[in-house]
Design a protein around this motif. Structure first.
Motif, mmCIF file in Angstrom:
data_model
loop_
_atom_site.group_PDB
_atom_site.id
_atom_site.type_symbol
_atom_site.label_atom_id
_atom_site.label_comp_id
_atom_site.label_asym_id
_atom_site.label_seq_id
_atom_site.Cartn_x
_atom_site.Cartn_y
_atom_site.Cartn_z
ATOM 1 N N GLU A 76 10.059 -3.793 0.531
ATOM 2 C CA GLU A 76 10.653 -3.089 -1.049
ATOM 3 C C GLU A 76 10.244 -1.693 -0.641
ATOM 4 N N TYR A 77 10.189 -0.338 -0.514
ATOM 5 C CA TYR A 77 9.954 0.810 -0.631
ATOM 6 C C TYR A 77 9.999 1.209 -1.520
ATOM 7 N N TYR A 78 8.816 2.545 -2.127
ATOM 8 C CA TYR A 78 9.612 2.710 -3.660
ATOM 9 C C TYR A 78 9.561 4.263 -4.247
ATOM 10 N N HIS A 79 10.436 5.478 -4.454
ATOM 11 C CA HIS A 79 10.154 6.299 -4.839
ATOM 12 C C HIS A 79 9.011 6.711 -5.739
ATOM 13 N N GLU A 105 7.679 14.176 0.219
ATOM 14 C CA GLU A 105 6.586 14.278 1.099
ATOM 15 C C GLU A 105 5.365 13.199 0.551
ATOM 16 N N ASP A 106 5.545 13.239 -0.212
ATOM 17 C CA ASP A 106 4.628 12.213 -0.656
ATOM 18 C C ASP A 106 4.028 10.774 -0.120
ATOM 19 N N LYS A 107 3.454 10.071 -0.232
ATOM 20 C CA LYS A 107 2.997 8.956 0.295
ATOM 21 C C LYS A 107 3.665 8.356 -0.228
ATOM 22 N N VAL A 108 4.247 6.196 0.407
ATOM 23 C CA VAL A 108 5.563 5.870 -0.308
ATOM 24 C C VAL A 108 4.656 4.454 -0.681
ATOM 25 N N GLY A 137 1.090 -1.482 -0.354
ATOM 26 C CA GLY A 137 0.162 0.242 -0.106
ATOM 27 C C GLY A 137 1.301 0.950 -0.292
ATOM 28 N N PHE A 138 0.333 2.617 0.523
ATOM 29 C CA PHE A 138 1.319 3.737 0.360
ATOM 30 C C PHE A 138 0.695 3.896 1.990
ATOM 31 N N LEU A 139 1.851 4.235 2.526
ATOM 32 C CA LEU A 139 2.279 5.534 4.437
ATOM 33 C C LEU A 139 2.865 6.340 3.608
ATOM 34 N N ASN A 140 2.862 6.707 5.021
ATOM 35 C CA ASN A 140 3.815 8.107 4.854
ATOM 36 C C ASN A 140 5.741 7.641 5.158
ATOM 37 N N LYS A 141 5.913 8.660 4.627
ATOM 38 C CA LYS A 141 7.524 8.469 4.670
ATOM 39 C C LYS A 141 7.717 7.828 6.097
ATOM 40 N N ALA A 142 7.609 8.844 7.206
ATOM 41 C CA ALA A 142 8.189 8.836 8.402
ATOM 42 C C ALA A 142 7.818 7.537 9.103
#
Length: 184
Positions: free
Chosen positions: A162-165, A140-143, A117-122
């Protein structure tokens, strides 16, 4: 040049669609990243260490060979006893990504996506739920992220996150626009 509202909406839709593809694929994600980036990606191992008797953690980023643009930030927990010895040795040498090492060795695996899914970088976490400082600049977009297990037998050999830009598609579009301007 300012995009029209239609162009902006089309760009956002394309980006969302391609990021969704990254989240559901259970094949070699590196191949898809290379197509999206339009260049070969290389691995930079940030850390690799033994965390228990037969467990190793590997944190790495994949980036464009020419551009240096970081496309993914990855954390793997490797269960050494459930990974083929040739693959484990290749990973220990830190020269290439796990998927490329598997491909060069002709290894097959089964991947089971556990979460995505998508989450905040923090809010990014490693496999032990400890905070991770992602190496994505200027966003600062959702990752988008994907968590899955890789099997070489009946037990998982690698647990992977895996986190994607989030601006991967925007980066590629800007490259194409700049290339067109140079050709005009």
């Amino acid at each position: 040049m300012i995009d029209s509202p239609f162009d902006q909406e089309a760009r956002q839709l394309l980006q969302a669609l391609l990021l969704d593809l990254l989240l559901v694929t259970d094949g070699r994600t590196t191949d898809l990243l290379e197509v999206l980036l339009n260049e070969k990606v290389v691995v930079e191992v940030i850390r690799q260490e033994k965390v228990e008797r037969t467990y190793y953690i590997r944190e790495s980023v994949l980036m464009g060979e020419k551009s240096g643009f970081i496309v993914s930030h990855n954390i793997a927990l490797v269960h050494a006893e459930h990974v083929p010895a040739d693959l484990f040795e290749s990973m220990a040498n830190r020269q290439e990504g796990i998927g490329k090492a598997m491909n060069s060795l002709g290894l097959r695996s089964f991947r089971k996506v556990e979460d995505g899914g998508f989450l905040n970088k923090a809010d990014a976490r490693d496999v032990f739920q400890k905070p991770v400082s992602l190496r994505f600049k200027d966003t600062e977009d959702k990752v988008p992220y994907k968590r899955y297990n890789m099997y070489f037998g009946s037990e998982p050999g690698i647990e992977m996150i895996e986190y994607y830009h989030p601006n991967l598609i925007e980066h590629r579009l800007e490259q194409e626009i700049n290339k067109e301007k140079l050709n005009d």
